[in-house]
Scaffold this motif. Sequence first.
Motif, PDB file in Angstrom:
ATOM      1  N   LYS A 114     -13.509  17.814  15.405  1.00 29.91           N
ATOM      2  CA  LYS A 114     -13.162  18.474  16.106  1.00 29.91           C
ATOM      3  C   LYS A 114     -13.659  19.815  16.879  1.00 29.91           C
ATOM      4  O   LYS A 114     -14.023  19.564  17.947  1.00 29.91           O
ATOM      5  CB  LYS A 114     -12.186  19.340  15.296  1.00 29.91           C
ATOM      6  N   LEU A 115     -14.979  20.405  16.247  1.00 29.63           N
ATOM      7  CA  LEU A 115     -15.452  21.503  16.485  1.00 29.63           C
ATOM      8  C   LEU A 115     -16.590  20.399  18.048  1.00 29.63           C
ATOM      9  O   LEU A 115     -16.869  21.383  18.847  1.00 29.63           O
ATOM     10  CB  LEU A 115     -16.837  21.843  16.142  1.00 29.63           C
ATOM     11  N   LEU A 116     -16.832  19.523  17.889  1.00 29.45           N
ATOM     12  CA  LEU A 116     -18.300  18.708  18.706  1.00 29.45           C
ATOM     13  C   LEU A 116     -17.119  18.489  20.003  1.00 29.45           C
ATOM     14  O   LEU A 116     -17.782  18.805  21.055  1.00 29.45           O
ATOM     15  CB  LEU A 116     -18.513  17.842  18.137  1.00 29.45           C
ATOM     16  N   ASP A 117     -16.304  18.332  19.938  1.00 30.26           N
ATOM     17  CA  ASP A 117     -15.116  17.756  20.572  1.00 30.26           C
ATOM     18  C   ASP A 117     -15.225  18.571  21.624  1.00 30.26           C
ATOM     19  O   ASP A 117     -14.651  18.091  22.869  1.00 30.26           O
ATOM     20  CB  ASP A 117     -13.368  17.081  19.719  1.00 30.26           C
ATOM     21  N   GLU A 118     -14.657  19.938  20.939  1.00 33.03           N
ATOM     22  CA  GLU A 118     -14.679  20.723  21.480  1.00 33.03           C
ATOM     23  C   GLU A 118     -15.951  21.888  22.734  1.00 33.03           C
ATOM     24  O   GLU A 118     -15.695  22.245  23.444  1.00 33.03           O
ATOM     25  CB  GLU A 118     -14.274  22.037  21.137  1.00 33.03           C
ATOM     26  N   GLY A 119     -16.864  21.592  22.235  1.00 25.37           N
ATOM     27  CA  GLY A 119     -18.186  22.268  22.624  1.00 25.37           C
ATOM     28  C   GLY A 119     -18.383  20.746  23.849  1.00 25.37           C
ATOM     29  O   GLY A 119     -18.826  21.913  25.000  1.00 25.37           O
ATOM     30  N   PHE A 120     -18.123  19.579  23.516  1.00 24.25           N
ATOM     31  CA  PHE A 120     -18.481  18.895  24.460  1.00 24.25           C
ATOM     32  C   PHE A 120     -17.347  19.384  25.993  1.00 24.25           C
ATOM     33  O   PHE A 120     -17.285  18.692  26.978  1.00 24.25           O
ATOM     34  CB  PHE A 120     -18.236  17.088  24.299  1.00 24.25           C
ATOM     35  N   ASP A 121     -16.109  18.885  25.289  1.00 29.29           N
ATOM     36  CA  ASP A 121     -15.178  19.397  26.472  1.00 29.29           C
ATOM     37  C   ASP A 121     -15.515  20.075  27.003  1.00 29.29           C
ATOM     38  O   ASP A 121     -14.883  20.723  28.377  1.00 29.29           O
ATOM     39  CB  ASP A 121     -13.453  19.557  26.036  1.00 29.29           C
ATOM     40  N   VAL A 141     -12.727  16.227   4.994  1.00 25.54           N
ATOM     41  CA  VAL A 141     -12.210  17.429   5.832  1.00 25.54           C
ATOM     42  C   VAL A 141     -13.593  18.141   6.551  1.00 25.54           C
ATOM     43  O   VAL A 141     -13.319  17.877   7.642  1.00 25.54           O
ATOM     44  CB  VAL A 141     -11.356  17.821   5.355  1.00 25.54           C
ATOM     45  N   GLY A 142     -14.510  17.661   6.185  1.00 25.83           N
ATOM     46  CA  GLY A 142     -15.916  18.531   6.609  1.00 25.83           C
ATOM     47  C   GLY A 142     -16.112  17.733   7.915  1.00 25.83           C
ATOM     48  O   GLY A 142     -16.505  18.317   9.205  1.00 25.83           O
ATOM     49  N   LYS A 143     -16.342  17.006   7.488  1.00 21.66           N
ATOM     50  CA  LYS A 143     -16.450  15.430   8.759  1.00 21.66           C
ATOM     51  C   LYS A 143     -15.849  16.174   9.870  1.00 21.66           C
ATOM     52  O   LYS A 143     -15.690  16.378  11.615  1.00 21.66           O
ATOM     53  CB  LYS A 143     -16.154  13.721   8.471  1.00 21.66           C
ATOM     54  N   PHE A 144     -14.378  15.720   9.649  1.00 22.06           N
ATOM     55  CA  PHE A 144     -12.770  15.879  11.280  1.00 22.06           C
ATOM     56  C   PHE A 144     -12.738  17.730  11.747  1.00 22.06           C
ATOM     57  O   PHE A 144     -12.841  17.102  12.898  1.00 22.06           O
ATOM     58  CB  PHE A 144     -11.590  15.667  10.110  1.00 22.06           C
ATOM     59  N   GLY A 183       0.568  -1.007  -0.406  1.00 16.92           N
ATOM     60  CA  GLY A 183      -0.104   0.249  -0.032  1.00 16.92           C
ATOM     61  C   GLY A 183       1.020   0.895   0.132  1.00 16.92           C
ATOM     62  O   GLY A 183       2.052   1.421   0.252  1.00 16.92           O
ATOM     63  N   ASP A 184       0.788   2.113  -0.513  1.00 17.87           N
ATOM     64  CA  ASP A 184       1.309   3.301  -1.307  1.00 17.87           C
ATOM     65  C   ASP A 184       0.696   4.908  -0.384  1.00 17.87           C
ATOM     66  O   ASP A 184       0.776   5.822  -0.104  1.00 17.87           O
ATOM     67  CB  ASP A 184       1.755   3.360  -2.524  1.00 17.87           C
ATOM     68  N   LEU A 185      -0.777   4.644  -1.537  1.00 20.24           N
ATOM     69  CA  LEU A 185      -1.297   6.109  -1.995  1.00 20.24           C
ATOM     70  C   LEU A 185      -2.525   5.580  -1.226  1.00 20.24           C
ATOM     71  O   LEU A 185      -3.322   4.605  -2.104  1.00 20.24           O
ATOM     72  CB  LEU A 185      -1.074   6.791  -2.982  1.00 20.24           C
ATOM     73  N   ALA A 186      -3.855   6.596  -1.138  1.00 19.83           N
ATOM     74  CA  ALA A 186      -5.243   6.558  -1.850  1.00 19.83           C
ATOM     75  C   ALA A 186      -5.890   7.662  -2.025  1.00 19.83           C
ATOM     76  O   ALA A 186      -5.432   8.604  -2.304  1.00 19.83           O
ATOM     77  CB  ALA A 186      -5.661   6.422  -0.112  1.00 19.83           C
ATOM     78  N   VAL A 187      -6.202   7.808  -3.087  1.00 24.52           N
ATOM     79  CA  VAL A 187      -6.896   8.791  -4.537  1.00 24.52           C
ATOM     80  C   VAL A 187      -8.662   8.383  -4.273  1.00 24.52           C
ATOM     81  O   VAL A 187      -9.201   7.834  -4.363  1.00 24.52           O
ATOM     82  CB  VAL A 187      -6.528   8.301  -5.491  1.00 24.52           C
ATOM     83  N   MET A 188      -8.934   9.977  -4.063  1.00 23.23           N
ATOM     84  CA  MET A 188      -9.788  10.045  -4.375  1.00 23.23           C
ATOM     85  C   MET A 188     -10.829  11.325  -5.316  1.00 23.23           C
ATOM     86  O   MET A 188      -9.701  12.245  -5.192  1.00 23.23           O
ATOM     87  CB  MET A 188     -10.962  10.493  -2.827  1.00 23.23           C
ATOM     88  N   SER A 189     -11.934  11.494  -4.874  1.00 23.34           N
ATOM     89  CA  SER A 189     -12.129  13.123  -5.684  1.00 23.34           C
ATOM     90  C   SER A 189     -12.266  13.874  -4.816  1.00 23.34           C
ATOM     91  O   SER A 189     -12.583  14.109  -3.699  1.00 23.34           O
ATOM     92  CB  SER A 189     -13.860  12.413  -6.657  1.00 23.34           C
ATOM     93  N   ILE A 190     -12.695  15.160  -5.646  1.00 26.46           N
ATOM     94  CA  ILE A 190     -12.091  15.990  -3.969  1.00 26.46           C
ATOM     95  C   ILE A 190     -13.342  17.066  -3.629  1.00 26.46           C
ATOM     96  O   ILE A 190     -12.932  16.866  -2.086  1.00 26.46           O
ATOM     97  CB  ILE A 190     -12.066  17.623  -5.261  1.00 26.46           C
ATOM     98  N   GLU A 191     -14.779  15.901  -4.442  1.00 26.08           N
ATOM     99  CA  GLU A 191     -15.525  15.912  -3.694  1.00 26.08           C
ATOM    100  C   GLU A 191     -15.698  15.359  -2.373  1.00 26.08           C
ATOM    101  O   GLU A 191     -15.567  15.586  -0.697  1.00 26.08           O
ATOM    102  CB  GLU A 191     -16.722  15.470  -4.658  1.00 26.08           C
ATOM    103  N   THR A 192     -15.346  13.528  -2.447  1.00 26.13           N
ATOM    104  CA  THR A 192     -14.563  13.408  -1.114  1.00 26.13           C
ATOM    105  C   THR A 192     -13.713  13.565  -0.562  1.00 26.13           C
ATOM    106  O   THR A 192     -14.449  13.675   1.058  1.00 26.13           O
ATOM    107  CB  THR A 192     -14.689  11.820  -1.346  1.00 26.13           C
ATOM    108  N   TYR A 193     -13.041  13.769  -1.169  1.00 23.11           N
ATOM    109  CA  TYR A 193     -12.018  14.896  -0.259  1.00 23.11           C
ATOM    110  C   TYR A 193     -12.447  16.060   1.094  1.00 23.11           C
ATOM    111  O   TYR A 193     -12.254  15.745   2.242  1.00 23.11           O
ATOM    112  CB  TYR A 193     -10.968  15.407  -0.921  1.00 23.11           C
ATOM    113  N   GLU A 194     -13.702  16.631   0.602  1.00 23.96           N
ATOM    114  CA  GLU A 194     -13.848  17.443   1.225  1.00 23.96           C
ATOM    115  C   GLU A 194     -14.905  17.495   1.892  1.00 23.96           C
ATOM    116  O   GLU A 194     -14.951  17.568   3.011  1.00 23.96           O
ATOM    117  CB  GLU A 194     -14.492  18.751   0.143  1.00 23.96           C
ATOM    118  N   LYS A 195     -16.315  16.570   1.843  1.00 25.39           N
ATOM    119  CA  LYS A 195     -16.788  15.739   2.647  1.00 25.39           C
ATOM    120  C   LYS A 195     -15.514  14.926   4.038  1.00 25.39           C
ATOM    121  O   LYS A 195     -16.141  15.307   4.814  1.00 25.39           O
ATOM    122  CB  LYS A 195     -17.615  14.552   1.984  1.00 25.39           C
TER     123      LYS A 195
END
Length: 85
Positions: free
Chosen positions: A57-64, A50-53, A36-48
Amino acid sequence: MPAIRPSSDLRNKYTEISDFCHKYDEPVYITKNGQGDLAVMSIETYEKLVGKFELYKLLDEGFDAIEKKKVRPFKNALSDIEKDL
């Protein structure tokens, strides 16, 4: 089942890999010398992804903040904002 392709397919079958990524919204795993070397995905999938991450992060900050008692009722916060106007 994940799509796994050799690195040579990036050069020789790019359009096929691109079409797959756009059609199925999932990555294609690229191998180099059988490993295994790379994972390739569409920009749309990548943006989704990153948006989830960012959301997690914001939810974790809120719970904290709740756990550390660093929150206050919305009405109080709104009152303070209105005072500054």
